[in-house]
Design an enzyme around this catalytic site. Sequence first.
Site, short mmCIF file in Angstrom:
data_model
loop_
_atom_site.label_atom_id
_atom_site.label_comp_id
_atom_site.label_asym_id
_atom_site.label_seq_id
_atom_site.Cartn_x
_atom_site.Cartn_y
_atom_site.Cartn_z
N ARG A 1 80.70 -7.07 49.61
CA ARG A 1 79.31 -6.59 49.57
C ARG A 1 78.35 -7.63 50.14
O ARG A 1 77.31 -7.28 50.70
CB ARG A 1 78.94 -6.17 48.15
CG ARG A 1 78.94 -7.28 47.15
CD ARG A 1 79.04 -6.78 45.71
NE ARG A 1 80.41 -6.34 45.38
CZ ARG A 1 80.77 -5.84 44.20
NH1 ARG A 1 79.87 -5.68 43.23
NH2 ARG A 1 82.01 -5.47 43.99
N LYS B 1 92.03 -15.13 43.28
CA LYS B 1 92.85 -14.00 42.82
C LYS B 1 94.18 -14.53 42.27
O LYS B 1 94.63 -15.59 42.68
CB LYS B 1 93.15 -13.07 44.00
CG LYS B 1 91.97 -12.24 44.48
CD LYS B 1 92.40 -11.34 45.62
CE LYS B 1 91.23 -10.49 46.12
NZ LYS B 1 90.69 -9.54 45.13
N1 BES Z 1 89.11 -6.86 48.59
C1 BES Z 1 88.87 -6.70 47.20
C2 BES Z 1 89.10 -5.27 46.71
C3 BES Z 1 90.53 -4.80 46.76
C4 BES Z 1 91.36 -4.98 45.68
C5 BES Z 1 91.02 -4.13 47.87
C6 BES Z 1 92.66 -4.53 45.71
C7 BES Z 1 92.31 -3.68 47.89
C8 BES Z 1 93.13 -3.88 46.83
C9 BES Z 1 87.44 -7.09 46.87
O1 BES Z 1 86.92 -8.12 47.65
C10 BES Z 1 87.44 -7.57 45.46
O2 BES Z 1 88.05 -8.57 45.20
N2 BES Z 1 86.75 -6.85 44.58
C11 BES Z 1 86.67 -7.21 43.21
C12 BES Z 1 85.24 -7.08 42.77
C13 BES Z 1 84.97 -7.65 41.41
C14 BES Z 1 85.17 -9.15 41.43
C15 BES Z 1 83.55 -7.30 41.02
C16 BES Z 1 87.58 -6.24 42.43
O3 BES Z 1 87.66 -5.08 42.79
O4 BES Z 1 88.23 -6.70 41.52
MN MN Z 2 87.41 -10.01 46.94
#
Ligand code: BES
Ligand code: MN
Length: 484
Positions: A334, A260
């Site tokens: 997931r 990230k």
């Molecule tokens: N934990 C994150 C989702 C999230 C983002 C929660 C911001 C709270 C605040 C999750 O694991 C994630 O990174 N999801 C990705 C999925 C994508 C790579 C398909 C997302 O939402 O960007």
């Molecule tokens: Mn994630």
Amino acid sequence: MLVTLTATLPADTDCRVYPIARDAAVDLPLESATLIAEAAKASRFTGDTGGWFELFVSEGGRTLRVVLLGTGEGKVADLEKAGGTISARLLTSGVKHVAVIGGALSADALAALSLGARLRAWRFDTYRTKQTEAQKPSVETLAIVTAESADAAPFVHADAIVSGVSFTRELVAEPGNILYPESFVERCKSLTDLGIEVSILDEKDMAALGMGALLGVGQGSVRPSRMLALRWDGSAGAQPQPLAFVGKGVTFDTGGISLKPGAGMEDMKWDMGGAGAVAGVMKALALRKAKAHVVGVCGLVENMPDGNAQRPGDVVTTMSGQTVEVINTDAEGRLVLADTLWWTQKTFGPKTVIDLATLTGAIIAALADQYGGLFANDDTLAGQLTAAGEATGEKLWRFPMGDVYDKMIDSPIADMKNMGARYAGSITAAQFLKRYILEGVSWAHLDIAGMVWADKPGTLHDKGATGYGVRLLDRVVADLLETA
Ligand code: BES
Ligand code: MN
Ligand code: ZN
């Protein structure tokens, strides 16, 4: 802040709070009754919910702080909000001993008011060693002056909710260096004292069960992964199949090799908010001795980049036997839930499964911090969840699912991939989870990424961990399992 119920006004009271319904007459049994009534009117105090009018008067030769607190129409939500206002306004005001003059308010109303006050008073000061006196809470006691009894059902229920929500908030607020899979489990072990059966799987156990997806997420971390199951059976055997709650417990989500961006990454300490809500509601259910059979399962991992971390493109085999191509290591929730959901169904045989997860950023784009996203394979369950959300203020909004979305996660080399295309990211995530739900099981997925952490104070919480989900799930248990 200690809340007590008392039949008589405590002598050390330095602030009296008088609940006032909308447009009700202000006629207090005080020497300054006329002054107070006229001042309130001049200040446009009307008794609207959460309305606040505060002044100092002379009473019995002493200076007394008096508050008129608006309770609007007097519904439960009004009283919770009014209670929250007491804490928001007085917690660090210098007042030590508050008394709420209960008057004719019912046990239900007063329990709601005290619940709001206690939820709004919760703070996380564990790591603050340099607070000035003025920053520290001053309120020590909140006495509710009433003829009602403290062991009346509404107060017992409120106590359980406060404990459960506080537990969730504490888990959510703890930083990733303190709260990781093993320490999360440690903090839940004392739930056995409440009659909860706690069982734990370590990595060896999970490897033997074939949980390649969950273990793949954790393999880049020096913190070993864990599966935690909490079971409460207050049904005396009448409910052989438990209701199951399943939580995403990513104790820190860096994104892994699909790292990230740095800005805001600290927020990912609360990527275990689903698991936190599951642990908190189990505590609340046990404390109030719910007449229900419920199991709460938390998949606990840390998602880190490392020489041993999984790579984009890796293929993992889940406990179900289905294979997954890991396109993006940041779509890890997931993967964790795939094995956690499967194991939960195989181990406990629930009829109904509800999972909670901070699963996608896309759900925040859609709903902000106003609703959790709801996905379900069962309209009745979806309706019950929506109703429980309205009743508790922890609201949900249902999204569509279907074959077109499901196809978006087909993979050319495995049974599925762990992300879809650019759009409908929350739905394709839900479709992924659905592939791990057994035929005949009624299932709902709550994407709560926008709900577990607040950037600004709300009516029942300060900035920070909200404890979202505990009240919602507690209500679901009451509605689905405890109505005879
Ligand atoms: N934990 C994150 C989702 C999230 C983002 C929660 C911001 C709270 C605040 C999750 O694991 C994630 O990174 N999801 C990705 C999925 C994508 C790579 C398909 C997302 O939402 O960007
Ligand atoms: Mn994630
Ligand atoms: Zn995540």
